[in-house]
Structures are given as C-alpha cells and as structure tokens.
Design a protein around this motif. Structure first.
Motif, PDB file in Angstrom:
ATOM      1  N   PRO A   2     -44.837 -59.914  60.259  1.00 57.08           N
ATOM      2  CA  PRO A   2     -46.028 -59.114  60.588  1.00 57.08           C
ATOM      3  C   PRO A   2     -46.598 -58.397  59.366  1.00 57.08           C
ATOM      4  CG  PRO A   2     -44.207 -58.664  62.101  1.00 57.08           C
ATOM      5  CD  PRO A   2     -43.644 -59.446  60.967  1.00 57.08           C
ATOM      6  N   VAL A   3     -47.875 -58.050  59.476  1.00 54.04           N
ATOM      7  CA  VAL A   3     -48.557 -57.293  58.434  1.00 54.04           C
ATOM      8  C   VAL A   3     -48.869 -55.905  58.991  1.00 54.04           C
ATOM      9  CG1 VAL A   3     -50.611 -57.166  56.980  1.00 54.04           C
ATOM     10  CG2 VAL A   3     -49.548 -59.380  57.445  1.00 54.04           C
ATOM     11  N   TYR A   4     -48.592 -54.868  58.199  1.00 53.62           N
ATOM     12  CA  TYR A   4     -48.770 -53.494  58.658  1.00 53.62           C
ATOM     13  C   TYR A   4     -49.780 -52.748  57.787  1.00 53.62           C
ATOM     14  CZ  TYR A   4     -44.598 -54.257  61.487  1.00 53.62           C
ATOM     15  OH  TYR A   4     -43.704 -54.754  62.399  1.00 53.62           O
ATOM     16  N   GLU A   5     -50.575 -51.916  58.445  1.00 50.38           N
ATOM     17  CA  GLU A   5     -51.457 -50.988  57.745  1.00 50.38           C
ATOM     18  C   GLU A   5     -50.721 -49.658  57.625  1.00 50.38           C
ATOM     19  OE1 GLU A   5     -54.891 -50.667  60.172  1.00 50.38           O
ATOM     20  OE2 GLU A   5     -55.736 -52.577  59.547  1.00 50.38           O
ATOM     21  N   TYR A   6     -50.902 -48.999  56.496  1.00 46.16           N
ATOM     22  CA  TYR A   6     -50.204 -47.723  56.342  1.00 46.16           C
ATOM     23  C   TYR A   6     -51.099 -46.670  55.709  1.00 46.16           C
ATOM     24  CZ  TYR A   6     -49.650 -48.811  51.348  1.00 46.16           C
ATOM     25  OH  TYR A   6     -49.886 -49.106  50.027  1.00 46.16           O
ATOM     26  N   THR A   7     -50.791 -45.429  56.044  1.00 48.56           N
ATOM     27  CA  THR A   7     -51.345 -44.255  55.374  1.00 48.56           C
ATOM     28  C   THR A   7     -50.156 -43.476  54.851  1.00 48.56           C
ATOM     29  OG1 THR A   7     -53.213 -44.179  56.915  1.00 48.56           O
ATOM     30  CG2 THR A   7     -52.766 -42.193  55.626  1.00 48.56           C
ATOM     31  N   ALA A   8     -50.170 -43.147  53.566  1.00 52.21           N
ATOM     32  CA  ALA A   8     -49.008 -42.508  52.965  1.00 52.21           C
ATOM     33  C   ALA A   8     -49.446 -41.489  51.921  1.00 52.21           C
ATOM     34  CB  ALA A   8     -48.100 -43.560  52.332  1.00 52.21           C
ATOM     35  N   LEU A   9     -48.479 -40.690  51.479  1.00 48.92           N
ATOM     36  CA  LEU A   9     -48.712 -39.692  50.436  1.00 48.92           C
ATOM     37  C   LEU A   9     -47.870 -40.052  49.219  1.00 48.92           C
ATOM     38  CD1 LEU A   9     -48.523 -36.393  52.563  1.00 48.92           C
ATOM     39  CD2 LEU A   9     -50.586 -37.578  51.789  1.00 48.92           C
ATOM     40  N   ASP A  10     -48.495 -39.985  48.036  1.00 48.01           N
ATOM     41  CA  ASP A  10     -47.719 -40.244  46.830  1.00 48.01           C
ATOM     42  C   ASP A  10     -47.066 -38.953  46.349  1.00 48.01           C
ATOM     43  OD1 ASP A  10     -49.714 -38.751  45.660  1.00 48.01           O
ATOM     44  OD2 ASP A  10     -50.659 -40.448  44.638  1.00 48.01           O
ATOM     45  N   PRO A  39     -44.499 -42.398  53.902  1.00 49.80           N
ATOM     46  CA  PRO A  39     -45.383 -42.919  54.953  1.00 49.80           C
ATOM     47  C   PRO A  39     -45.761 -41.851  55.975  1.00 49.80           C
ATOM     48  CG  PRO A  39     -43.125 -43.639  55.324  1.00 49.80           C
ATOM     49  CD  PRO A  39     -43.134 -42.940  53.993  1.00 49.80           C
ATOM     50  N   VAL A  40     -47.045 -41.739  56.254  1.00 46.35           N
ATOM     51  CA  VAL A  40     -47.545 -40.826  57.282  1.00 46.35           C
ATOM     52  C   VAL A  40     -47.788 -41.589  58.576  1.00 46.35           C
ATOM     53  CG1 VAL A  40     -49.429 -39.272  57.924  1.00 46.35           C
ATOM     54  CG2 VAL A  40     -48.607 -39.323  55.557  1.00 46.35           C
ATOM     55  N   GLU A  41     -48.402 -42.761  58.456  1.00 47.34           N
ATOM     56  CA  GLU A  41     -48.678 -43.600  59.622  1.00 47.34           C
ATOM     57  C   GLU A  41     -48.510 -45.062  59.235  1.00 47.34           C
ATOM     58  OE1 GLU A  41     -52.168 -44.354  62.988  1.00 47.34           O
ATOM     59  OE2 GLU A  41     -52.692 -43.500  61.043  1.00 47.34           O
TER      60      GLU A  41
END
Length: 212
Positions: A2-10, A39-41
């Motif tokens: 699967p391919v995932y979209e992510y929102t994260a903080l560096d 990872p946030v989401e």
C-alpha cells in the motif's frame, strides 16, 4: 504494498507532507520515525485519483490538477537518471521525492510499486490511461524491449516540450489579431457613440446638411 499519505513534523518543528509505501500504517510510522521525522497523521492513499477528466489528446491528457509540463519534466528527469545508470525503481523513488504535485506523486508511487512487483514500466503506465496515452506507453514498451529506455524517454520529453512550445507560439500568434480586433471595436464604438453625434449636432446647428 500500500501507499500512504503522511503529515509529519521534522526536527525543526516544520510540517512536512508526502507519500511513502509500507506494509501497514504502523510500518509507515516506523519508517517515518527512522528517517528522523515525527508522524502526525498517516492514512492510506486512494488507489485511483478522482476528478480526472476523460477525452483523447495527442500525447498526454490535459488533466485536472496535473499540467502537461509536469509530465514532460518528470519524463526528462527519469531519462537522465536511467542514462546515469540508476536502476529503474531507484529512479522512480528519486522522482517521487522531488514531485510537488500531490496527484502526480500518488500516480508515480503506484507506478513504482507496480514495477517493484515485477511488472514492466510500460504495463504500469498503462494502468493510468488518463495520464499516459497509448503512444506514450507503446514508446516506453519499445524502449524497454530494445534496452534504450532512457533514450526513448528523452525523445518523449523532447516531443512533449516541442508540442508545448508550438502551442505557446500558436496562442501568441492568435493573441495579436485578437487584441487589434478589440482595439478596433473600442475605437468604432467611441466614434459612433461620441464623435459622430457631435459632428451631426454641429452641422444641425449650422443648418447645414451632413455630407455623405
């Protein structure tokens, strides 16, 4: 995979968004942490993007959210990477990390995953006919069969860029007469609305007949 979209903080606290492939959401989060971001989401990407208009085009569909120039730029970059001896999957991974258009990024991630599973690039591209025409896919297929994929991709990029330049010149050529027609219409309107009535009034006040 699967391919995932992510929102994260560096590490600097800045928000980063992107996509990656992983076996599960947990594995995706672990992969992100391993790369030094929090990872946030994380959510699975759509298997097929929505809102893509249909209709034949000369080489590549004019897609909602994806400009033809982005496809041509991606094609040229892939040609350069392959020409430098970078393996196909690694080249696709490098491209995905550089693409800023989220829709195109998803499509290329799915193509990379298909290639990684053992399918040819031509077959993987053919699964997205709204993005890649039969001409594009067939040329890629020929390039793979002949072992000159980088050369074929370079020619595809040149052809696409030439089409774009030609279309731009055509639009520019049409713009000048259209502009002059607009100016002529404005001048004619001004003459009929203001100048002619004033001249008519002058002749009327002088009790003269307006010459024809």
């Amino acid at each position: 995979m699967p391919v995932y979209e992510y929102t994260a903080l560096d590490r600097a606290g800045k928000t980063k968004k992107g996509i990656l492939d992983a076996d599960s959401t947990v594995a995706a989060r672990q992969k992100l942490r391993g790369s030094g971001i929090f990872p946030v989401e994380v959510k699975e990407a759509l298997s097929k993007p929505k809102g893509i208009p249909s209709g034949p085009v000369s080489l590549i569909g004019l897609l909602k959210g994806v400009k033809p120039g982005e496809i041509f730029a991606m094609t040229r970059q892939l040609s350069i990477l392959l020409g430098a001896g970078v393996p196909l999957v690694k080249s696709l991974e490098a491209l995905i990390s550089q693409i800023t258009n989220s829709m195109l990024q998803k499509i290329m991630a799915q193509i990379k995953e298909s290639v990684n599973e053992g399918n040819s690039l031509a077959f993987s591209l053919s699964q997205h006919p709204k993005f890649f025409s039969n001409l594009y896919v067939n040329m890629v297929d020929s390039g793979e069969a002949s072992g000159s994929l980088d050369v074929v991709l370079g020619r595809l990029a040149e052809f696409g860029e030439h089409q774009q330049a030609l279309r731009g010149r055509f639009k520019a050529a049409l713009a000048y007469p259209a502009f002059m027609s607009l100016i002529g219409t404005v001048v004619l309107f001004f003459l009929i609305t203001f100048i002619v009535p004033n001249i008519t009034k002058i002749f009327t006040d002088m009790h003269q007949t307006l010459p024809l």
